[in-house]
Design a protein around this motif. Structure first.
Motif, PDB file in Angstrom:
ATOM      1  N   ASN A  55       0.779  -1.240   0.000  1.00 53.45           N
ATOM      2  CA  ASN A  55       0.000   0.000   0.000  1.00 53.45           C
ATOM      3  C   ASN A  55       0.808   1.286   0.000  1.00 53.45           C
ATOM      4  N   ASP A  56       2.096   1.224   0.242  1.00 54.76           N
ATOM      5  CA  ASP A  56       2.871   2.461   0.332  1.00 54.76           C
ATOM      6  C   ASP A  56       3.227   2.950  -1.067  1.00 54.76           C
ATOM      7  N   PRO A  57       2.724   4.143  -1.461  1.00 58.58           N
ATOM      8  CA  PRO A  57       3.028   4.670  -2.804  1.00 58.58           C
ATOM      9  C   PRO A  57       4.519   4.925  -3.019  1.00 58.58           C
ATOM     10  N   VAL A  58       5.301   4.997  -1.950  1.00 62.04           N
ATOM     11  CA  VAL A  58       6.738   5.169  -2.118  1.00 62.04           C
ATOM     12  C   VAL A  58       7.313   4.019  -2.927  1.00 62.04           C
ATOM     13  N   TYR A  59       6.746   2.807  -2.770  1.00 66.12           N
ATOM     14  CA  TYR A  59       7.281   1.621  -3.436  1.00 66.12           C
ATOM     15  C   TYR A  59       6.627   1.361  -4.799  1.00 66.12           C
ATOM     16  N   ASN A  60       5.416   1.866  -4.995  1.00 66.90           N
ATOM     17  CA  ASN A  60       4.695   1.465  -6.211  1.00 66.90           C
ATOM     18  C   ASN A  60       4.241   2.641  -7.073  1.00 66.90           C
ATOM     19  N   THR A  61       4.794   3.809  -6.873  1.00 66.73           N
ATOM     20  CA  THR A  61       4.446   4.976  -7.681  1.00 66.73           C
ATOM     21  C   THR A  61       5.705   5.532  -8.328  1.00 66.73           C
ATOM     22  N   ASN A  62       5.726   5.484  -9.680  1.00 69.90           N
ATOM     23  CA  ASN A  62       6.859   6.063 -10.413  1.00 69.90           C
ATOM     24  C   ASN A  62       6.713   7.579 -10.377  1.00 69.90           C
ATOM     25  N   LEU A  63       7.687   8.257  -9.764  1.00 63.90           N
ATOM     26  CA  LEU A  63       7.561   9.683  -9.504  1.00 63.90           C
ATOM     27  C   LEU A  63       7.508  10.504 -10.790  1.00 63.90           C
ATOM     28  N   VAL A  64       8.288  10.110 -11.792  1.00 61.24           N
ATOM     29  CA  VAL A  64       8.269  10.844 -13.075  1.00 61.24           C
ATOM     30  C   VAL A  64       6.878  10.769 -13.701  1.00 61.24           C
ATOM     31  N   GLN A  65       6.350   9.538 -13.727  1.00 59.33           N
ATOM     32  CA  GLN A  65       5.034   9.359 -14.327  1.00 59.33           C
ATOM     33  C   GLN A  65       3.960  10.051 -13.498  1.00 59.33           C
ATOM     34  N   PHE A  66       4.119  10.021 -12.165  1.00 65.68           N
ATOM     35  CA  PHE A  66       3.155  10.666 -11.285  1.00 65.68           C
ATOM     36  C   PHE A  66       3.126  12.175 -11.534  1.00 65.68           C
ATOM     37  N   LEU A  67       4.312  12.782 -11.676  1.00 68.87           N
ATOM     38  CA  LEU A  67       4.385  14.219 -11.969  1.00 68.87           C
ATOM     39  C   LEU A  67       3.738  14.515 -13.314  1.00 68.87           C
ATOM     40  N   LYS A  68       4.070  13.714 -14.297  1.00 69.35           N
ATOM     41  CA  LYS A  68       3.519  13.917 -15.644  1.00 69.35           C
ATOM     42  C   LYS A  68       1.991  13.833 -15.622  1.00 69.35           C
ATOM     43  N   ASN A  69       1.463  12.814 -14.975  1.00 69.38           N
ATOM     44  CA  ASN A  69       0.007  12.631 -14.925  1.00 69.38           C
ATOM     45  C   ASN A  69      -0.679  13.808 -14.248  1.00 69.38           C
ATOM     46  N   ASN A  70      -0.071  14.315 -13.184  1.00 68.55           N
ATOM     47  CA  ASN A  70      -0.680  15.434 -12.462  1.00 68.55           C
ATOM     48  C   ASN A  70      -0.597  16.733 -13.250  1.00 68.55           C
ATOM     49  N   ILE A  71       0.491  16.927 -13.991  1.00 67.63           N
ATOM     50  CA  ILE A  71       0.594  18.114 -14.849  1.00 67.63           C
ATOM     51  C   ILE A  71      -0.465  18.053 -15.948  1.00 67.63           C
ATOM     52  N   LEU A  72      -0.619  16.851 -16.531  1.00 70.98           N
ATOM     53  CA  LEU A  72      -1.626  16.691 -17.578  1.00 70.98           C
ATOM     54  C   LEU A  72      -3.037  16.890 -17.022  1.00 70.98           C
ATOM     55  N   GLN A  73      -3.260  16.393 -15.800  1.00 70.31           N
ATOM     56  CA  GLN A  73      -4.567  16.579 -15.154  1.00 70.31           C
ATOM     57  C   GLN A  73      -4.834  18.061 -14.927  1.00 70.31           C
ATOM     58  N   LEU A  74      -3.790  18.771 -14.473  1.00 71.06           N
ATOM     59  CA  LEU A  74      -3.922  20.198 -14.245  1.00 71.06           C
ATOM     60  C   LEU A  74      -4.256  20.919 -15.549  1.00 71.06           C
ATOM     61  N   LYS A  75      -3.586  20.527 -16.608  1.00 65.38           N
ATOM     62  CA  LYS A  75      -3.805  21.162 -17.930  1.00 65.38           C
ATOM     63  C   LYS A  75      -5.232  20.922 -18.409  1.00 65.38           C
ATOM     64  N   SER A  76      -5.732  19.724 -18.157  1.00 66.26           N
ATOM     65  CA  SER A  76      -7.083  19.390 -18.639  1.00 66.26           C
ATOM     66  C   SER A  76      -8.161  20.175 -17.896  1.00 66.26           C
ATOM     67  N   GLN A  77      -7.824  20.658 -16.680  1.00 67.40           N
ATOM     68  CA  GLN A  77      -8.827  21.355 -15.882  1.00 67.40           C
ATOM     69  C   GLN A  77      -8.745  22.876 -16.014  1.00 67.40           C
ATOM     70  N   LEU A  78      -7.744  23.360 -16.735  1.00 63.35           N
ATOM     71  CA  LEU A  78      -7.574  24.800 -16.912  1.00 63.35           C
ATOM     72  C   LEU A  78      -7.682  25.183 -18.382  1.00 63.35           C
ATOM     73  N   GLN A  79      -8.017  26.427 -18.611  1.00 66.96           N
ATOM     74  CA  GLN A  79      -7.964  26.929 -19.974  1.00 66.96           C
ATOM     75  C   GLN A  79      -6.499  27.049 -20.390  1.00 66.96           C
TER      76      GLN A  79
END
Length: 986
Positions: free
Chosen positions: A939-963
């Protein structure tokens, strides 16, 4: 009822009645009410001053008066006695000086001393002048012995009370009056001493003793440098003459009073040395004092050795002699240790020490002292041998519990340790020669006793002569052969001594091979079929076994061949020994043995030990219940740890015991709760995965709030139990009942010690990994006030940056798993978002390891990408810094595609989860360690979350929610380095 003299007399009469009834209870209540009424204490004084009244009424009045002084004399107290009433009381406190009742007079003295404690010198400056004047008048003018006696009782109590003052002017003011008081006391002492030694008048002897008792207190406390006062020097010189005279004619005088005199002289010398050794050394009579006590030790050695009386007069005197010599030797050895106020006397001190060293503590004297101690003071006395024969267990336990300050042989042992330490060059060869040439054949009890005494010196020299001796050789050639002799019953004396030698030397110098020989020897001493191995030998062997097993260099694999036999013998001995103390030695040794030999003790042996716990728990009597039960708890804890995956075998015994020890209503709570909590923690930690969610263990959690409230001195242990429950049964923390626990923990946060704080961080980290999406858990966190306590902790300006950064790890967990919930909680609790988030980013660099930095970045990225579309300005501001820190971090860490990295495997927030495992690879992981690592892996995201991909996904999510224009404007806030790295992501 109104307060008046007549009414007070009536109430005191009822309250002092011999039979308990309703009137007496009402009278006591009335006295309680009058305590705060003006004039009450003045009237009480008037009652006890009236000698025409019955004694029981006066007695109750003086007791109430004395207690009232304690409660209401100080001006700052509520309902304090008024200045006018205090003045009236003080004006007549000395009117009872001719009182015939000694006990009433003593209570009066206590009351006067307490007034003096508060009023001297500011409101009672002439206190000591008046007392000195009264004494002069009573003795030299009116010859009033009763008033003299009572005044001396009062003065003694006043000096004792003011001497204990550490803050304020009272003690300093007493020192300024000391010459006046000492002058009159010395005159009285000399007058009475000369009279009573001639007439043998016991009354005068008692009064003279009171003079001496006062002088014994005021000379050390009243003079910074007694050796510079001529009166004091002359008096002390006279005391040593008087001491010698009284000792030489001991049988001529009343023994009780005489002994009090001699002890008082001794106490005076000991106190002088303790408070001001420099001044004592510089006294003209100091050398005579030392030589007098040296002579007493030599001349009375044989008498003391043969004495059968407890607290024998000569033995008490010898104790004081050893104490005086011990302090003087330490002073000489430390070259005076001159204090700042005595530096001007450094030359004098140096000369005095040189004189003592050359004229008193010569090499010849040191050797004589050593011989004296060996021949008389270290030897077992005839009375010891008799007690050993008749009541071996009682005698042995008494020997082990005696204090060196009150028993002559332990005192001599303690003194010898100083002697060998301070005069190592003189005594090392002397002692070793004694061992090599003095260990003659065991052909008589006397020779065995001398041999035991010689061996005792070797035992006590372990810390001093280790570099000059080969213990392993002596063990093989001398001690083991000696221990195996069985030709005389008295050989048990040497068996006992050899056990003590091993206990003292094993931690100083002992090879692995020698330890194996020791195990064999101790097994021999514990064998039941040897009549010489009596209870004393067995208790000594048990204690030695514990010392050897608990030593730092103990090797459990070397011990394993002997393990089962030792356990069997100890279990058998637990039934053989009668006394509580003896059983405690066995249980404590078993606990240490099981702990240190983990995991080498086989399953069946552990179960055999387990069976004795309920047996002796139920058999313990009311008198020894707590101490036996405490020891059994420690045994049970060690068994739980050693059984590990089989620890469920202990549950049927442990769970009821934990309830008995830790329940608030238990009669044993105060005495046993600490051991109970330790057992409880072990039970949870070592519970196997297959036996989770036992309702009986879960129900124990109900006792946690009380433990958190009332056992703050062991708060780390109780917090550790809570942390263990987070892994054992996380559902507990999603129930309404958890709010109280969280509320109490929140109250401790701002003042938590580092150890408690570290456990709290580990606890909350586990809970947030498990439950941060659970609405009930979040409600408990907020409703209890724990969340706002955590926020206040990090926002406190004086808080440690490193500790605050660890708290932000918890916020990171919550933000990563549910940024929406996290921001909502911050809004509900009215947190200053600007300060909170700026602080978070600023403290990022205080996380010194990759694991904690990643936890921070995951939380910050989540909350920023979610919160910017919600139009939270501070998140716009920190976004560039968060993204840049993420890229910097990624340059340092080489993550795998799944997000794992070897660097994340250390620095866990449950800090002590891997405790000792690196020291002992034989020990298997316990249930809690398995549960914790399983939780992290799954359950610990430290072990199962790729930080590069996590940053990318969140930037893309942010872009999709803004003009597009808003998004581009936000991206423009980044520097060139960050923009370049962001482009590489797309």
């Amino acid at each position: 009822m109104d307060l008046s003299y007549e009414n007070l007399l009536t109430v005191l009469t009822l309250a002092s009645g011999s039979e308990r009834n309703a009137d007496q209870g009402n009278a006591e209540s009335q006295l309680k009410k009058w305590e705060v009424v003006a004039g009450y204490h003045y009237l009480l004084q008037e009652v006890y001053l009236n000698r025409e009244l019955p004694l029981q009424i006066r007695w109750l009045a003086i007791i109430c008066f004395k207690n009232g002084i304690d409660k209401y004399w100080r001006a700052a107290r509520q309902f304090a006695i008024s200045k006018q009433e205090k003045a009236q009381i003080t004006s007549r406190v000395m009117q009872l000086l001719n009182e015939q009742n000694n006990q009433l007079m003593i209570q009066n003295a206590h009351a006067i001393a307490r007034i003096a404690r508060y009023d001297f010198p500011s409101d009672w400056p002439n206190l000591f002048d008046d007392i000195a004047k009264n004494l002069d008048e009573f003795v030299f003018k009116t010859n009033d012995i009763v008033s003299t006696n009572n005044t001396l009782i009062i003065l003694n109590r006043i000096i004792k009370t003011i001497s204990m003052v550490r803050i304020g002017r009272a003690k300093h003011a007493m020192q300024s009056k000391a010459p006046i008081v000492v002058n009159i006391l010395i005159k009285l002492y000399q007058k009475f001493f000369q009279t009573w030694t001639t007439t043998l008048d016991l009354t005068l002897m008692e009064v003279c003793y009171l003079c001496l008792k006062n002088l014994r207190r005021i000379i050390p406390e009243g003079f910074d440098q007694p050796h510079k006062n001529q009166d004091v020097c002359e008096f002390l010189g006279a005391t040593i003459d008087h001491l010698q005279s009284l000792v030489s004619e001991h049988d001529k005088y009343s023994s009780d009073l005489l002994e009090r005199y001699v002890k008082c002289y001794s106490k005076l010398y000991v106190t002088l040395i303790s408070t001001n050794p420099t001044s004592f050394v510089l006294l003209p009579c100091s050398q005579r004092i030392i030589t007098t006590f040296l002579s007493l030790l030599e001349e009375k050695a044989e008498y003391i050795y043969n004495s059968t009386e407890e607290n024998d007069f000569w033995e008490v005197l010898a104790l004081k002699a050893f104490s005086i010599l011990k302090k003087i030797m330490a002073y000489i050895y430390r070259k005076g240790a001159v204090t700042l106020k005595q530096r001007n006397d450094k030359v004098e001190v140096t000369n005095a020490i040189q004189k003592l060293s050359t004229d008193v503590f010569t090499n010849d004297l040191i050797l004589r002292l050593c011989d004296l101690i060996i021949n008389w003071y270290l030897r077992l006395k005839p009375s010891d041998l008799e007690s050993w024969l008749l009541e071996p267990e009682e005698w042995c336990n008494e020997e082990l519990s005696t204090s060196w300050e009150y028993q002559i042989r332990p005192c001599a042992e303690n003194f010898y340790q100083d002697l060998i330490k301070y005069f190592q060059d003189v005594l090392s060869g002397f002692v070793l020669n004694k061992i090599s040439s003095g260990l003659m054949e065991n052909d008589s009890v006397d020779r065995i006793l001398i041999k035991d005494s010689i061996l005792c010196t070797f035992q006590l020299s372990s810390g001093t002569i280790a570099n000059n001796v080969n213990f392993d050789t002596l063990l093989q050639e001398v001690f083991i052969p000696e221990g195996l002799k069985n030709d005389l019953v008295e050989n048990k004396i040497l068996k006992r001594r050899i056990c003590y030698i091993i206990s003292d030397w094993v931690g100083v110098q002992c090879s692995r091979e020698s330890r194996v020989s020791i195990y064999k020897l101790l097994l021999n001493f514990l064998q039941p079929n040897n009549p010489i191995n009596d209870g004393v030998v067995k208790i000594a062997a048990i204690q030695t076994l514990r010392a050897v097993v608990d030593d730092w260099d103990f090797n459990k694999h070397d011990f394993q061949p002997f393990l089962n036999e030792f356990v069997k013998l100890l279990i058998d001995l637990s039934g053989e020994m009668r006394l509580t103390e003896s059983k405690l030695y066995i249980f404590n040794t078993l606990a240490v043995l099981v702990e240190r030999c983990n995991p080498l003790v086989d399953y069946q042996t552990l179960i055999d030990i387990l069976q004795i716990v309920p047996k002796y728990w139920d058999l313990s009597t009311s008198e020894n219940q707590p101490i036996i039960k405490s020891s059994l708890c420690r045994v049970l804890k060690s068994l739980t740890v050693s059984l590990n995956e089989n620890s469920v075998e202990t549950h049927s015994i442990s769970i009821p015991l934990i309830q008995t020890c830790c329940a608030e209503t238990s009669e044993f709570y105060i005495l046993l709760s600490e051991d109970g909590y330790d057992l409880w923690l072990a039970l949870l930690k070592y519970c196997p995965q297959s036996r989770l969610n036992n309702p009986d263990i879960i129900n124990l959690f109900e006792m946690i709030p009380n433990g958190l409230r009332n056992s703050t001195e062991i708060l780390p242990t109780i917090l550790s139990i809570v942390r263990s429950y987070a892994l054992y049964s996380p559902e507990i923390f999603c129930q309404d009942g958890i709010i109280e626990t969280f509320k109490i923990i929140g109250g401790y946060l701002d003042k938590a010690r580092d150890d408690s704080y570290a456990i709290f961080i580990g606890l909350m980290d586990i809970l947030l990994i498990e439950n941060s999406l659970n609405e009930a858990f979040i409600n408990g966190l907020v409703t209890s006030g724990l969340f706002i306590s955590m926020v206040n902790y990090v926002l406190h300006e004086d808080q440690s940056a490193i500790l605050s950064s660890r708290m932000y790890l918890l916020f990171s967990r919550l933000a990563k798993n549910s940024p929406e919930v996290f921001l909502k909680i911050l809004e509900i609790t009215s947190v200053d978002l600007v300060k909170f988030f700026k602080n978070w980013v600023a403290l990022y660099n205080h996380n010194g390891n990759p694991r904690n930095r990643k936890i921070n970045l995951l939380g910050l990225i989540s909350v920023v990408s979610f919160g910017i579309p919600k139009n939270i300005p501070i998140l716009y501001e920190i976004l560039p810094e968060v993204v840049k820190k993420t890229f910097f971090f990624l340059e340092e860490i080489n993550e795998a595609d799944d997000g794992s990295c070897e660097a994340y495997r250390s620095n866990l927030l449950y800090e002590d989860i891997d405790e000792y495992s690196y020291l002992d690879p034989d020990i298997k992981p316990h249930g809690e360690k398995i549960r914790y690592h399983t939780l992290l892996e799954k359950n610990d995201p430290v072990y199962n979350t790729n930080l590069v991909q996590f940053l990318k996904n969140n930037i893309l999510q942010l872009k999709s929610q803004l003009q597009d224009s808003d998004f581009n404007q936000i991206m423009a806030l980044n520097d060139s380095y960050t923009l370049e790295r962001l482009k590489a992501l797309s």
